[in-house]
Write a protein that holds these residues in place. Structure first.
Motif, PDB file in Angstrom:
ATOM      1  N   ALA A 203       0.418  -1.138   0.187  1.00 41.12           N
ATOM      2  CA  ALA A 203      -0.593  -0.102   0.956  1.00 41.12           C
ATOM      3  C   ALA A 203       1.191   1.185  -0.216  1.00 41.12           C
ATOM      4  O   ALA A 203       0.463   2.243  -0.386  1.00 41.12           O
ATOM      5  N   ALA A 227      -5.505  -8.656   2.450  1.00 39.08           N
ATOM      6  CA  ALA A 227      -6.034  -6.637   2.184  1.00 39.08           C
ATOM      7  C   ALA A 227      -7.505  -6.616   2.473  1.00 39.08           C
ATOM      8  O   ALA A 227      -7.904  -5.809   3.095  1.00 39.08           O
ATOM      9  N   ARG A 254      -5.751   1.994   4.911  1.00 42.24           N
ATOM     10  CA  ARG A 254      -5.019   2.034   4.181  1.00 42.24           C
ATOM     11  C   ARG A 254      -4.145   2.401   3.536  1.00 42.24           C
ATOM     12  O   ARG A 254      -3.334   2.457   2.728  1.00 42.24           O
ATOM     13  N   TRP A 255      -5.161   2.870   2.615  1.00 44.67           N
ATOM     14  CA  TRP A 255      -4.850   2.885   0.682  1.00 44.67           C
ATOM     15  C   TRP A 255      -5.315   4.915   0.714  1.00 44.67           C
ATOM     16  O   TRP A 255      -4.532   5.134  -0.362  1.00 44.67           O
TER      17      TRP A 255
END
Length: 311
Positions: A203, A227, A254-255
């Motif tokens: 990420a 993920a 997360r991204w």
């Protein structure tokens, strides 16, 4: 000697034959009316950066540099060879090691990795001995720096008879002094991609190719699970009969921003007969995988459905 035998020399991981290499290089110096140099051995091409004497500017006044005279001699020799018959093989290996070294050291030669032209020199010459005896080398007027051969060289068939570096469980190239190159199917990657790929590292990675390699190292199914990607939709791929498009939501935390991932199958077949899967980030407003696939081509979903086949 056959081409296969020469290729074995290019990929050899035995210690360098130092006496043979030094004798052959001394012969080249003698042929250019120059006394044999002092020989300095290093553990890898990377280590040469600290010991190769700097060369004056290429167009400076004064006598022609020894390495320039040697390069001219080599060019004259290579120009007599039938160009269309020059052997391919280790070009991508050389390019990746050079990129990993990360510095320019002036004129140098690749020792065992020079087989693509040395294999075609049939007249008596010291180049064949050098190719069979050592790694990369840097000749200067009074000193010649030579690198040991790698301890490890892992390759696989690439395109146009070339080899590409690849190792799924360690460095693709490793030298005696600890210098390494990691590679995934011909793409140079940081060591974590091979040794410890994680969703968080993927990420945070900004290089698309490195990110792709890390996901392939984990495996797409395992990555999707680790993920915690939420499936949005799936559809048969009209541009790739028999394949499926899958659309996933990427967790914002997360991204870093709202986005979605389109998982598709490559339209081209790999050398081993498989088709590689790959993921593309698409805007978060797409709910239909076909619309998302069309967007990656600058098309609407309806236009994408009219494609006979994509690549």
């Amino acid at each position: 000697m056959s081409a296969a035998a020469w290729l074995n020399h290019a990929l050899c991981t035995d210690p360098a034959d130092r006496p043979a290499a030094e004798a052959a290089i001394s012969q080249l110096y003698t042929e250019l009316n120059t006394p044999p140099p002092e020989f300095v051995w290093v553990g890898s091409p990377s280590a040469a950066a600290t010991v190769v004497p700097p060369s004056p500017p290429l167009f400076s006044d004064g006598p022609v540099l020894f390495e320039s005279r040697l390069a001219t001699k080599i060019s004259e020799l290579r120009n007599r060879l039938p160009r269309k018959q020059l052997m391919t093989g280790v070009g991508p290996v050389v390019a990746m090691i050079r990129a990993a070294v990360g510095t320019s050291l002036g004129l140098h030669w690749h020792g065992q990795h020079d087989i693509h032209w040395v294999v075609h020199v049939h007249e008596p010459n010291p180049w064949a001995t050098i190719t069979r005896s050592c790694g990369w080398w840097w000749p200067r007027e009074q000193v010649c720096v030579l690198s040991e051969r790698p301890l490890v060289q892992h390759t696989e068939p690439g395109d146009d008879r070339d080899l590409r570096l690849h190792c799924a469980d360690g460095p693709a190239v490793a030298y005696p002094d600890g210098f390494t190159v990691h590679a995934w199917h011909g793409t140079r990657v940081p060591s974590w991609v091979i040794d410890d790929p994680t969703v968080d590292r993927i990420a945070a990675e900004t290089n698309v190719e490195v990110r792709r390699c890390a996901i392939e190292r984990i495996g797409w199914d395992a990555f999707i699970d680790q993920a915690e990607l939420r499936p949005v939709g799936r559809a048969d791929d009209p541009g790739n009969p028999g394949a499926e498009l899958r659309l996933y939501d990427l967790p914002y935390a997360r991204w870093g921003r709202p986005t979605r991932l389109l998982l598709a199958v490559n339209g081209s077949v790999e050398r081993d007969g498989t088709r590689r899967r790959y993921g593309l980030r698409v805007p978060p407003w797409f709910d239909d995988p076909i619309d998302a696939a069309g967007w990656t081509y600058g098309l609407t979903g309806r236009q994408y459905q009219q494609l006979l086949r994509r690549t």
